[in-house]
Design a protein around this motif. Structure first.
Motif, short mmCIF file in Angstrom:
data_model
loop_
_atom_site.label_atom_id
_atom_site.label_comp_id
_atom_site.label_asym_id
_atom_site.label_seq_id
_atom_site.Cartn_x
_atom_site.Cartn_y
_atom_site.Cartn_z
N ARG A 59 18.08 -48.64 41.85
CA ARG A 59 18.57 -48.29 43.19
C ARG A 59 17.48 -48.32 44.24
O ARG A 59 17.76 -48.38 45.42
CB ARG A 59 19.24 -46.92 43.16
N GLN A 60 16.23 -48.24 43.81
CA GLN A 60 15.12 -48.28 44.75
C GLN A 60 13.89 -48.81 44.04
O GLN A 60 13.86 -48.92 42.83
CB GLN A 60 14.85 -46.90 45.32
N PHE A 61 12.89 -49.15 44.81
CA PHE A 61 11.63 -49.59 44.24
C PHE A 61 10.50 -49.07 45.11
O PHE A 61 10.72 -48.59 46.21
CB PHE A 61 11.58 -51.12 44.09
N ASN A 62 9.31 -49.17 44.61
CA ASN A 62 8.12 -48.71 45.33
C ASN A 62 7.61 -49.88 46.17
O ASN A 62 6.98 -50.79 45.64
CB ASN A 62 7.08 -48.25 44.31
N PRO A 63 7.86 -49.87 47.49
CA PRO A 63 7.46 -51.02 48.33
C PRO A 63 5.95 -51.24 48.38
O PRO A 63 5.50 -52.37 48.50
CB PRO A 63 8.03 -50.70 49.70
N VAL A 64 5.17 -50.18 48.27
CA VAL A 64 3.71 -50.33 48.28
C VAL A 64 3.26 -51.06 47.02
O VAL A 64 2.48 -52.02 47.09
CB VAL A 64 3.02 -48.96 48.42
N LEU A 65 3.75 -50.63 45.87
CA LEU A 65 3.42 -51.29 44.60
C LEU A 65 3.87 -52.74 44.60
O LEU A 65 3.13 -53.64 44.17
CB LEU A 65 4.05 -50.53 43.43
N PHE A 66 5.07 -53.00 45.11
CA PHE A 66 5.59 -54.37 45.17
C PHE A 66 4.69 -55.25 46.04
O PHE A 66 4.31 -56.35 45.65
CB PHE A 66 7.02 -54.37 45.71
N THR A 67 4.34 -54.76 47.23
CA THR A 67 3.51 -55.54 48.15
C THR A 67 2.13 -55.79 47.57
O THR A 67 1.59 -56.89 47.70
CB THR A 67 3.41 -54.82 49.51
N GLU A 68 1.55 -54.79 46.91
CA GLU A 68 0.24 -54.98 46.27
C GLU A 68 0.30 -56.07 45.21
O GLU A 68 -0.56 -56.95 45.16
CB GLU A 68 -0.23 -53.67 45.63
N SER A 69 1.32 -56.03 44.37
CA SER A 69 1.45 -57.05 43.32
C SER A 69 1.74 -58.43 43.91
O SER A 69 1.20 -59.43 43.45
CB SER A 69 2.55 -56.66 42.34
N LYS A 72 -1.50 -59.80 45.24
CA LYS A 72 -2.36 -60.23 44.13
C LYS A 72 -1.91 -61.59 43.61
O LYS A 72 -2.73 -62.49 43.38
CB LYS A 72 -2.33 -59.22 42.99
N MET A 73 -0.61 -61.76 43.42
CA MET A 73 -0.11 -63.02 42.87
C MET A 73 -0.28 -64.17 43.86
O MET A 73 -0.60 -65.29 43.45
CB MET A 73 1.36 -62.87 42.45
N LYS A 74 -0.09 -63.92 45.14
CA LYS A 74 -0.32 -64.96 46.15
C LYS A 74 -1.79 -65.40 46.13
O LYS A 74 -2.09 -66.60 46.15
CB LYS A 74 0.03 -64.44 47.55
N TYR A 75 -2.69 -64.43 46.09
CA TYR A 75 -4.11 -64.74 46.04
C TYR A 75 -4.45 -65.56 44.79
O TYR A 75 -5.16 -66.56 44.87
CB TYR A 75 -4.94 -63.45 46.10
#
Length: 85
Positions: A59-69, A72-75
């Motif tokens: 129902r929800q996710f951690n937007p900070v954790l998602f953005t960090e990952s 990282k993957m983009k880099y």
């Protein structure tokens, strides 16, 4: 291996073909001589939330954790392209 070192530097645990051995994408596309294939499976607690999930609806996710990952993957993708050039 370059990619393994980079992923581990970002605190990802790396294993080859465990728990998913010979994924369809790499097996199918890897047969073509002009195509290289790479498949990365990332455990949900690295990009959704750090808690353990059962058979429940997300129902929800951690937007900070998602953005960090995501960053990282983009880099890592950009660095991999440079490495292969």
């Amino acid at each position: 291996m370059w990619l393994t070192t980079q992923l581990e530097a970002f605190d990802f645990t790396v294993s080859d073909n465990v728990p998913f051995k010979s994924g369809y994408i790499t097996t199918h596309y890897g047969k073509h001589p002009d195509i290289s294939a790479l498949q990365l499976d990332i455990r949900y607690n690295k990009y959704i939330d750090t808690r353990e999930f059962g058979e429940e609806e997300l129902r929800q996710f951690n937007p900070v954790l998602f953005t960090e990952s995501q960053n990282k993957m983009k880099y890592l993708a950009q660095q991999l392209l440079k490495e292969l050039s």
